[in-house]
Design an enzyme around this catalytic site. Structure first.
Site, PDB file in Angstrom:
ATOM      1  N   CYS A   5       0.833  -1.196   0.000  1.00  0.00           N
ATOM      2  CA  CYS A   5       0.000   0.000   0.000  1.00  0.00           C
ATOM      3  C   CYS A   5       0.875   1.256   0.000  1.00  0.00           C
ATOM      4  CB  CYS A   5      -0.930   0.021   1.211  1.00  0.00           C
ATOM      5  SG  CYS A   5      -1.952   1.516   1.276  1.00  0.00           S
TER       6      CYS A   5
ATOM      7  N   LYS B 149       1.597  -9.527  -0.666  1.00  0.00           N
ATOM      8  CA  LYS B 149       1.433  -8.641  -1.824  1.00  0.00           C
ATOM      9  C   LYS B 149       2.362  -7.449  -1.625  1.00  0.00           C
ATOM     10  CE  LYS B 149      -1.919  -6.240  -4.733  1.00  0.00           C
ATOM     11  NZ  LYS B 149      -1.403  -4.871  -4.775  1.00  0.00           N
TER      12      LYS B 149
END
Length: 345
Positions: free
Chosen positions: A102, A141
């Site tokens: 993020c 991720k």
């Protein structure tokens, strides 16, 4: 088929990316209906879970029909992340995913999300702590690196695999790029083709058509792709890509009836999940995408964003279906919006 530990997915699986304030249960319902093979929750703060923050706890909820599903967490402290992993473990999803990608300032700036890319040793320790704390398969991720001078994803992949992750999803940009420029999949391909790597490698970034999905599949050899922004307002992209992968032929876009049906279902699930006020208000931004391409649709959209009950919205959607029945819908390219612009984080 592709295996993530004990989870069996089809050949070249299509994954729905975790997106804050997007990948909630109502949105996941329509993506699952249209062929998403594996989905993730919105990311959840490890500190919030430990504090028992209501919003964070609610994000743990999912339905059986959503399986296989992963819960994604983020944080920059080993003990907190491990404790959050134990909390997630109790809810029994299919896997636990760690967000090291993020780019939003309020996440990365406090040493979580993509902020961890500045300290690979910390990233390894955080990952190892999660692996030890849970019985679930752990995946990650992340991005190529923090900036152009630190594209260290090849080292990251080896080190995270060594501490026990079962799959790695890579977005083809650095943190500093945010969503600017074009995603570069070259390093994703190098990770996949590294003989030391034996876990599935999932590519992510700028996939907005079946043709591009197959082109990147063939060029970079990834095990699957993760789709985020392209699914916003167009959940049919999963079935369109699957059809093209299997047949080599492009599938016709969604019909008017399908667009209206998805709008109604998303609305219904949103009201059921969030209550009538929040559910209806948050759906107002979705109609433009679902009804894109219909001539003079503004007159109807202007009404949709003022209505206060589910029944009123459904009546207008029925009116739209009747009004445009028989009109051929023009195909339009899928726009990749920067959803972080409206993200409260």
């Amino acid at each position: 088929m592709v295996k993530i530990d004990n989870i069996t997915l089809p050949d070249f699986p299509l994954l729905l990316a975790p997106m804050e304030d997007v990948s909630d249960p109502p949105f996941r319902v329509v993506c699952k209906d249209n062929g998403a093979d594996l989905m993730y929750t919105e990311f959840i703060s490890s500190d919030g879970l430990i504090r028992d923050a209501i919003k964070c706890r609610k994000k743990l909820d999912f339905f059986e029909f959503e399986r296989p599903i992963g819960i994604q967490i983020f944080g920059g402290d080993e003990d907190s992340l491990a404790m959050a992993a134990k909390i997630v473990d109790v809810t029994n999803p299919d896997l636990l995913d760690i967000n090291f990608g993020c780019p939003v300032k309020k996440v990365a700036g406090r040493g979580a999300g993509a902020g961890v890319l500045k300290d690979l040793d910390l990233m390894v320790r955080l990952t190892a702590a999660c692996v030890k704390a849970t019985n679930l398969p752990v995946t990650v991720k992340t991005r190529l690196g923090w900036d152009d001078d630190t594209k260290n994803i090849e080292e990251v992949a080896e080190r995270l695999q060594d501490v026990g992750i079962k799959a790695l999803a890579i977005h083809g940009r650095t943190r500093c790029q945010m969503y600017k420029g074009e995603a570069d999949w070259t390093l994703i391909g190098k990770v996949k083709n590294n003989p030391r790597i034996h876990i599935p490698i999932i590519g992510n970034g700028d996939i907005n058509s079946p043709q591009k999905a197959v082109e990147y599949k063939n060029r970079y050899g990834v095990d699957g792709i993760m789709i985020g922004r392209a699914a916003i307002g167009h959940p049919w992209i999963f079935r369109e890509i699957r059809h093209y992968v299997e047949t080599g032929e492009l599938m016709a876009g969604p019909t008017l009836e399908e667009r209206i049906a998805v709008s109604k279902k998303h609305l219904h699930e949103s009201v059921k999940w969030k209550g009538p006020v929040q559910g209806i208000n948050e759906m107002r931004g979705c109609y433009a995408s679902y009804l894109k391409g219909l001539p003079d649709i503004k007159q109807f959209r202007a009404r949709l964003v003022t209505l206060k009950t589910e029944e009123e919205v459904v009546e207008v959607l029925d009116e739209i279906e009747k009004y445009y029945k028989g009109i051929e819908l023009a195909a339009a390219p899928i726009e990749l919006i920067d959803y972080h612009q409206n993200c409260p984080l």
